[in-house]
Design a protein around this motif. Structure first.
Motif, mmCIF file in Angstrom:
data_model
loop_
_atom_site.group_PDB
_atom_site.id
_atom_site.type_symbol
_atom_site.label_atom_id
_atom_site.label_comp_id
_atom_site.label_asym_id
_atom_site.label_seq_id
_atom_site.Cartn_x
_atom_site.Cartn_y
_atom_site.Cartn_z
ATOM 1 N N THR A 26 0.834 -1.198 0.000
ATOM 2 C CA THR A 26 0.000 0.000 0.000
ATOM 3 C C THR A 26 0.871 1.251 0.000
ATOM 4 O O THR A 26 0.591 2.209 -0.721
ATOM 5 C CB THR A 26 -0.944 0.002 1.218
ATOM 6 N N ASP A 27 1.947 1.233 0.777
ATOM 7 C CA ASP A 27 2.874 2.372 0.784
ATOM 8 C C ASP A 27 3.510 2.572 -0.586
ATOM 9 O O ASP A 27 3.661 3.704 -1.046
ATOM 10 C CB ASP A 27 3.974 2.171 1.831
ATOM 11 N N ASP A 28 3.886 1.466 -1.241
ATOM 12 C CA ASP A 28 4.451 1.564 -2.588
ATOM 13 C C ASP A 28 3.421 2.164 -3.556
ATOM 14 O O ASP A 28 3.753 3.012 -4.378
ATOM 15 C CB ASP A 28 4.874 0.191 -3.114
ATOM 16 N N GLN A 29 2.182 1.708 -3.445
ATOM 17 C CA GLN A 29 1.137 2.204 -4.340
ATOM 18 C C GLN A 29 0.920 3.706 -4.157
ATOM 19 O O GLN A 29 0.766 4.436 -5.139
ATOM 20 C CB GLN A 29 -0.156 1.435 -4.116
ATOM 21 N N TYR A 31 3.171 5.785 -3.067
ATOM 22 C CA TYR A 31 4.404 6.379 -3.586
ATOM 23 C C TYR A 31 4.305 6.541 -5.103
ATOM 24 O O TYR A 31 4.585 7.611 -5.644
ATOM 25 C CB TYR A 31 5.583 5.484 -3.199
ATOM 26 N N PHE A 32 3.881 5.464 -5.781
ATOM 27 C CA PHE A 32 3.726 5.538 -7.231
ATOM 28 C C PHE A 32 2.671 6.571 -7.616
ATOM 29 O O PHE A 32 2.846 7.341 -8.561
ATOM 30 C CB PHE A 32 3.346 4.170 -7.816
ATOM 31 N N TYR A 33 1.585 6.584 -6.870
ATOM 32 C CA TYR A 33 0.506 7.526 -7.156
ATOM 33 C C TYR A 33 1.002 8.967 -7.078
ATOM 34 O O TYR A 33 0.790 9.749 -7.995
ATOM 35 C CB TYR A 33 -0.659 7.318 -6.176
ATOM 36 N N LYS A 34 1.656 9.318 -5.986
ATOM 37 C CA LYS A 34 2.047 10.717 -5.791
ATOM 38 C C LYS A 34 3.065 11.161 -6.831
ATOM 39 O O LYS A 34 2.982 12.274 -7.346
ATOM 40 C CB LYS A 34 2.545 10.967 -4.373
ATOM 41 N N TYR A 35 4.000 10.289 -7.165
ATOM 42 C CA TYR A 35 4.994 10.695 -8.165
ATOM 43 C C TYR A 35 4.437 10.632 -9.585
ATOM 44 O O TYR A 35 4.852 11.418 -10.441
ATOM 45 C CB TYR A 35 6.294 9.912 -8.008
ATOM 46 N N PHE A 36 3.484 9.754 -9.831
ATOM 47 C CA PHE A 36 2.813 9.760 -11.141
ATOM 48 C C PHE A 36 2.061 11.079 -11.325
ATOM 49 O O PHE A 36 2.178 11.729 -12.358
ATOM 50 C CB PHE A 36 1.846 8.571 -11.255
ATOM 51 N N LYS A 37 1.285 11.460 -10.317
ATOM 52 C CA LYS A 37 0.513 12.704 -10.395
ATOM 53 C C LYS A 37 1.439 13.915 -10.534
ATOM 54 O O LYS A 37 1.182 14.813 -11.329
ATOM 55 C CB LYS A 37 -0.392 12.870 -9.176
ATOM 56 N N GLN A 38 2.518 13.921 -9.758
ATOM 57 C CA GLN A 38 3.454 15.041 -9.811
ATOM 58 C C GLN A 38 4.116 15.122 -11.185
ATOM 59 O O GLN A 38 4.288 16.202 -11.735
ATOM 60 C CB GLN A 38 4.494 14.922 -8.705
ATOM 61 N N ALA A 84 13.721 -1.125 -7.719
ATOM 62 C CA ALA A 84 14.103 -1.772 -6.461
ATOM 63 C C ALA A 84 13.141 -2.908 -6.115
ATOM 64 O O ALA A 84 13.571 -3.980 -5.660
ATOM 65 C CB ALA A 84 14.152 -0.749 -5.329
ATOM 66 N N ILE A 85 11.858 -2.705 -6.343
ATOM 67 C CA ILE A 85 10.854 -3.746 -6.081
ATOM 68 C C ILE A 85 11.084 -4.937 -7.013
ATOM 69 O O ILE A 85 11.035 -6.093 -6.591
ATOM 70 C CB ILE A 85 9.428 -3.174 -6.229
ATOM 71 N N LEU A 86 11.343 -4.643 -8.289
ATOM 72 C CA LEU A 86 11.585 -5.718 -9.259
ATOM 73 C C LEU A 86 12.857 -6.486 -8.916
ATOM 74 O O LEU A 86 12.879 -7.722 -8.993
ATOM 75 C CB LEU A 86 11.695 -5.140 -10.672
ATOM 76 N N GLU A 87 13.900 -5.776 -8.533
ATOM 77 C CA GLU A 87 15.154 -6.440 -8.178
ATOM 78 C C GLU A 87 14.967 -7.335 -6.958
ATOM 79 O O GLU A 87 15.524 -8.430 -6.895
ATOM 80 C CB GLU A 87 16.248 -5.402 -7.945
#
Length: 105
Positions: A26-29, A31-38, A84-87
């Motif tokens: 959930t934290d990753d999601q 994180y992705f959301y905020k940087y996608f929007k930005q 990092a998640i993929l690695e």
């Protein structure tokens, strides 16, 4: 990170199977959301959701945290976290995704 690498990472994140080996938290999601929007819109440009919209508030607050971040920095943060998640997953599909992102120009 380039815009092409960001777009490739966004594409892959959006296509991850729910039951696959890569499961962003959930934290990753957020994180992705905020940087996608930005990266795609810029600074938060809406009013904060009301008291009962817990998910909306969490998303809004996350996006507001990165106010002033350039789109290039947002691309970089998004892609680095996903790599990092993929690695960490280390499976063959993750390795393929890493190659795809790194090859995007």
């Amino acid at each position: 990170m380039s815009e092409a690498q960001f777009k490739k990472a966004v594409e892959i994140v959006g296509s991850l199977p729910k039951d696959g080996p890569v499961k962003p938290s959930t934290d990753d999601q957020l994180y992705f959301y905020k940087y996608f929007k930005q990266a795609t819109i810029g600074d938060v440009n809406t009013t904060r959701p009301g008291l009962l919209d817990f998910t909306g508030k969490a998303k809004w607050d996350a996006w507001a945290e990165v106010k002033g971040t350039s789109k290039e920095e947002a691309w970089k943060k998004y892609v680095e976290r996903f790599l990092a998640i993929l690695e960490a997953a280390g499976d063959d599909a993750s390795k393929k995704h890493i190659e795809e992102i790194k090859a995007a120009a």
